[in-house]
Design a protein around this motif. Structure first.
Motif, PDB file in Angstrom:
ATOM      1  N   THR A 283       1.656   4.586  -1.596  1.00  0.00           N
ATOM      2  CA  THR A 283       0.435   4.746  -0.815  1.00  0.00           C
ATOM      3  C   THR A 283      -0.565   5.640  -1.542  1.00  0.00           C
ATOM      4  N   VAL A 284      -1.792   5.605  -1.066  1.00  0.00           N
ATOM      5  CA  VAL A 284      -2.841   6.460  -1.631  1.00  0.00           C
ATOM      6  C   VAL A 284      -2.440   7.923  -1.533  1.00  0.00           C
ATOM      7  N   ALA A 421       0.185  -0.632 -12.834  1.00  0.00           N
ATOM      8  CA  ALA A 421      -0.716  -0.401 -11.711  1.00  0.00           C
ATOM      9  C   ALA A 421      -0.730   1.083 -11.361  1.00  0.00           C
ATOM     10  N   GLY A 422      -1.734   1.494 -10.597  1.00  0.00           N
ATOM     11  CA  GLY A 422      -1.794   2.891 -10.192  1.00  0.00           C
ATOM     12  C   GLY A 422      -3.176   3.275  -9.727  1.00  0.00           C
ATOM     13  N   THR A 560      -1.649   0.878   0.739  1.00  0.00           N
ATOM     14  CA  THR A 560      -1.197   0.547  -0.617  1.00  0.00           C
ATOM     15  C   THR A 560      -2.418   0.215  -1.464  1.00  0.00           C
ATOM     16  N   ILE A 561      -2.201  -0.046  -2.744  1.00  0.00           N
ATOM     17  CA  ILE A 561      -3.337  -0.350  -3.626  1.00  0.00           C
ATOM     18  C   ILE A 561      -4.097  -1.594  -3.168  1.00  0.00           C
ATOM     19  N   GLN A 566      -8.982  -3.830  -0.262  1.00  0.00           N
ATOM     20  CA  GLN A 566      -9.550  -4.582   0.851  1.00  0.00           C
ATOM     21  C   GLN A 566     -10.391  -3.685   1.748  1.00  0.00           C
ATOM     22  N   ALA A 567      -9.875  -2.483   2.045  1.00  0.00           N
ATOM     23  CA  ALA A 567     -10.612  -1.571   2.920  1.00  0.00           C
ATOM     24  C   ALA A 567     -11.918  -1.115   2.263  1.00  0.00           C
TER      25      ALA A 567
END
Length: 581
Positions: A283-284, A421-422, A560-561, A566-567
């Protein structure tokens, strides 16, 4: 007389043995001569016996010679004992060094007991007068001399074919019974569907971390750091002083006129995310807490545990290049490599000299088109983490990178080079690019309005002409991956006005740098990002430094990433940082 007759008989026996030995050795094919000890020999292991034979006699065949001759030399019958020796040696090619083959079964006739009890050839030659040693040897030599062409045609073709099938995949597949022994000995890396899970620290590993934990406990008492697991500061003097200083700083900006309407900026295109949101990532909040923990001496991200190898947390610190990193594991068995930002935070108490290398690295990236040594160190460390994680059942998709400021730069570079990813926080653009530069990646740069660090790039408008010209989605110093902007866009107003003073005189240049540094400390530190992302920082390092004001994206810390993309897309704060190839 009887004594003389006995001696004559003994000499005759010796002569017969010598003649038989000479005939047998002369007629034997090269691969069967004094190479492998048969199973049940006095040697410790068949592999050790091979080595000793080769060293003792330079005429003994090497491994390569045996392979060559085995394809062309006459072969032996199924009942010929030297054939048993050669056959038992072929599967040994696939075994580990030192594997004991004394209990192996003779596959040609299944006579396990006979193979296990066969005496050593060396023993028979050295003690020929023992009847129990002499008779089996003569039987084998006589069988060798008396074998027929029909017997030669039925040689060890099956074992040889089995050996070649493992080495030469184009050969026809032999029966399963013939393949099984060699297939079982091939050394093929085995991966599991799920990781083993985080391994605990060893007692020595815990002991080595104890000084950092003790010092950090003292720092928490004085409100230099905070943690959900540590003590709370009884008196918090710093927060009101911090607020007072930044309030005074904003008044100075107004007095100079930096609060006026800034000059128009070039369009900053937004991006609409249409990809899936189901990919599982940390998660962020986990990324941000891991990034903040890199600044803390003896700090642990909330809910994460160390990734251990041989009982010690996997970590690296190079005071020459300035790269430092630690590795963590989430509750969902995902690995997060966290790179340390400039100065190292409270790590300065134990490692102050690394700050010099980190500041030099910052300057190199900003003012040159070269890639610093620290970035290469970060990449090598990530590759070591991948190798160590694979041994514990983790795949490449289970490994992520993160970091804040310089740490985010290094995370960007690693993601750019090997595709991990990250999330990177508050990092500028880079000198290196790849085709597409992460347009289809799952690497995200989270940047805060008002912080000048992320705007030291060519794909974010605002610090030109201090930085090279702005190019939407590119330029000579772009970010890798996507950009998510947080905070209040109005926080950029003083910077946009201050940069117009650049190169207009020494005093105005000084004003620009003072405003640059003031806004840097006001918006740059992880606590400010935690505020805008709706994250409760754990740990927090100098948590009171900065100005937490403006919009809060509630709930983004739990995303999540893909969900963050999307948000941010829905909120109009997702921007193009790369142009698709």
């Amino acid at each position: 007389m009887n004594v003389e007759r006995a001696r004559r008989r003994a000499r005759i026996r010796y002569a017969l043995v010598a003649v038989a030995l000479c005939a047998g050795i002369a007629g034997a094919p090269a691969p069967a001569v004094a190479w492998a000890e048969p199973a049940g020999s006095d040697s410790t292991s068949s592999t050790t016996a091979h080595t000793g034979a080769a060293d003792a006699d330079s005429s003994s065949p090497s491994t390569g010679d045996q392979d060559t001759k085995a394809d062309t030399s006459p072969t032996e019958s199924k009942d010929d004992s030297p054939k048993d020796e050669a056959e038992s040696e072929i599967p040994d090619r696939g075994t580990d060094i030192g594997t004991d083959t004394a209990d192996s079964t003779d596959e040609s006739d299944g006579t396990e007991h006979e193979v296990a009890q066969r005496p050593s050839r060396h023993t028979e030659i050295e003690q020929p007068t023992k009847p129990e040693r002499r008779t089996p040897l003569l039987d084998r030599l006589r069988a060798r001399i008396d074998r027929t062409p029909a017997d030669e045609d039925s040689t060890e073709a099956a074992p040889l074919t089995r050996h070649l099938t493992v080495v030469r995949t184009e050969d026809a597949t032999p029966p399963a019974a013939a393949v099984a022994p060699n297939v079982a000995t091939i050394d093929v890396p085995v991966t599991t569907d799920t990781p083993e899970g985080p391994q605990p620290l060893s007692p020595l590993g815990k002991l080595l971390q104890l000084p950092g934990h003790l010092v950090n406990t003292v720092l928490q008492f004085f409100d230099i750091t905070r943690s959900s697991q540590g003590p709370a500061a009884p008196i918090k003097i710093a927060p009101p002083i911090n607020d007072l200083l930044f309030a005074a700083f904003r008044e100075v900006e107004k007095w100079i006129g930096l609060d006026r309407t800034p000059p128009p900026q070039p369009p900053f295109p937004t991006l609409t995310y249409t990809g899936p949101t189901t990919a599982k990532t940390p998660t962020v909040a986990q990324f941000l807490n891991a990034s903040a923990a890199a600044y803390g001496l003896g700090t642990t991200p909330g809910g994460l545990v160390p990734f251990t190898v041989n009982g010690f947390q996997m970590a690296s610190a190079n005071i020459i290049s300035g790269m430092a990193a630690r590795v963590w594991v989430t509750p969902d068995n995902q690995i997060v490599i966290s790179y340390q930002g400039t100065t190292g935070g409270t790590n300065l108490l134990f490692n102050p000299f690394i700050a010099v290398a980190q500041i030099l690295t910052d300057l190199q990236v900003i003012y040159t088109q070269t890639t610093p040594w620290a970035f290469h160190d970060a990449l090598r460390f990530a590759e070591r983490v991948q190798a160590a994680a694979a041994l514990q059942g983790y795949g490449t998709d289970d490994i992520f990178v993160t970091g804040h400021s310089l740490g985010g730069w290094e995370a960007q570079y690693v993601a750019q080079q090997i595709g991990l990813a990250g999330i990177g926080f508050e990092s500028p653009g880079m000198s290196s690019t790849v085709p597409g530069n992460g347009a289809d990646s799952l690497f995200v740069n989270v940047e805060t309005y008002g912080d000048p660090a992320p705007f030291m790039a060519t794909d974010l408008p605002g610090l030109q002409p201090f930085m090279p010209p702005y190019v939407p989605g590119g330029g000579i110093k772009p970010h890798y991956g996507h950009i998510v902007m947080i905070g209040d866009p109005a926080a950029m107003t003083p910077l946009l006005n201050a940069v117009t003073l650049w190169r207009t005189g020494p005093i105005r240049n000084f004003v620009f740098f003072v405003d640059f540094l003031g806004n840097f400390f006001q918006y740059h530190l992880p606590g400010i990002q935690a505020y805008h992302l709706g994250v409760t920082p754990d740990p927090g390092v100098v948590p009171w430094l900065g100005t937490a004001r403006g919009p809060v994206n509630t709930g983004w810390g739990d995303l999540t990433i893909p969900e963050l993309l999307q948000a941010a897309s829905d909120a109009g704060s997702l921007h193009r940082s790369a142009v698709a190839a």
